[in-house]
Design an enzyme around this catalytic site. Sequence first.
Site, mmCIF file in Angstrom:
data_model
loop_
_atom_site.group_PDB
_atom_site.id
_atom_site.type_symbol
_atom_site.label_atom_id
_atom_site.label_comp_id
_atom_site.label_asym_id
_atom_site.label_seq_id
_atom_site.Cartn_x
_atom_site.Cartn_y
_atom_site.Cartn_z
ATOM 1 N N LEU A 26 48.004 38.304 47.331
ATOM 2 C CA LEU A 26 46.733 38.246 46.611
ATOM 3 C C LEU A 26 46.767 39.239 45.453
ATOM 4 O O LEU A 26 47.284 40.343 45.584
ATOM 5 C CB LEU A 26 45.564 38.578 47.538
ATOM 6 N N HIS A 52 41.992 43.914 48.797
ATOM 7 C CA HIS A 52 41.184 45.127 48.660
ATOM 8 C C HIS A 52 40.339 45.346 49.919
ATOM 9 O O HIS A 52 40.218 46.461 50.421
ATOM 10 C CB HIS A 52 40.224 45.012 47.470
ATOM 11 N N GLN A 55 46.288 52.754 31.441
ATOM 12 C CA GLN A 55 47.473 52.182 32.077
ATOM 13 C C GLN A 55 47.834 50.798 31.533
ATOM 14 O O GLN A 55 48.687 50.120 32.090
ATOM 15 C CB GLN A 55 47.314 52.153 33.603
ATOM 16 N N SER A 86 44.415 40.148 41.573
ATOM 17 C CA SER A 86 43.382 39.756 40.616
ATOM 18 C C SER A 86 43.983 38.874 39.525
ATOM 19 O O SER A 86 43.312 38.010 38.972
ATOM 20 C CB SER A 86 42.757 41.000 39.988
ATOM 21 N N ASP A 122 51.582 47.297 45.438
ATOM 22 C CA ASP A 122 52.035 48.103 44.302
ATOM 23 C C ASP A 122 52.937 49.215 44.851
ATOM 24 O O ASP A 122 52.533 50.370 44.959
ATOM 25 C CB ASP A 122 50.827 48.655 43.547
#
Length: 286
Positions: free
Chosen positions: A184, A33, A57, A186, A150
């Site tokens: 990476l 991020h 989502q 979450s 993504d």
Amino acid sequence: MLIARTVAELRQHLAPFSKPAFVPTMGNLHEGHLSLLRHAKPMGDVLVSSIFVNRLQFLPHEDFDSYPRTFADDCNRLQGVGCDVLFAPTEVELYPQPQTFKVLPDPALANILEGEFRPGFFTGVCTVVMKLFSCVFAGGAGVAVFGQKDYQQQLILREMVRQFAMPLQILTLPTTRTPEGLALSSRNMYLSAPERAQALQLPAALNGLAKAVRLGLRQGAFTDGDVAALENAAMQDLRAKGWLPDYLTVRRQSDLSPIAAQTDAPLVVLGAAKLGRTRLIDNLEI
Ligand code: AMP
């Protein structure tokens, strides 16, 4: 850093500016991020981020409730990279009544890969991003930054912005990885220590598939069946190592359609697989 909890506060904070650079997130910020934020900083006249775990989502059995929420740490990190305004609305603020108007992305893009295994996911993503855009870019132009991590998401959002003629530039930045190569995420925090080591098998599988496809294409005499066989072998290999793969596949970068045996189109290898209770995704452009 100013923190806006409501749309009205956000608009007030952004009123003096004409070109926000915006990085939407679900929080639990990591170096991936932060790399987007650092890159976005000089691209606008105000750096804006958002933290919102978007219920729309998530499927009912997914990890909405357990998704890591680390607001204080996130604020410190945002401040560290020069974020000017953080939009962190509550659910009631962003969805004061049920969100019955939704953005329906093209099924050809949104019902494959992630969309096949997470039905409705991209409708939820497009709906919240459209709403966030309309909160942040009320004044018109700006830049929104997304991660290649993504891949399907950034492709669909680009198409949404294009088809709705939204006056924004979308920028996609490369995936930040650990030194060993794990993307990476979450969700990596759900992994146990041994799982974390094992998780490297996913990027390794993508690399292996990419190499095999590149070799096949270069050597010619490569049929559509060969591509499918390589994909199946890669999935089988992951299964044998204890994973539950959803897909491992080679697609065209432009529209994620399956590749023909003879192609010189830019390609991307994409994968999603479960390790224990953690579902990981990754991709690699070739
Ligand atoms: P998330 O908080 O997971 O919704 O992600 C927010 C943004 O950060 C999205 O544009 C993601 O694609 C991006 N992102 C997530 N992980 C990474 C990573 N490892 N490297 C670069 N961008 C990432």
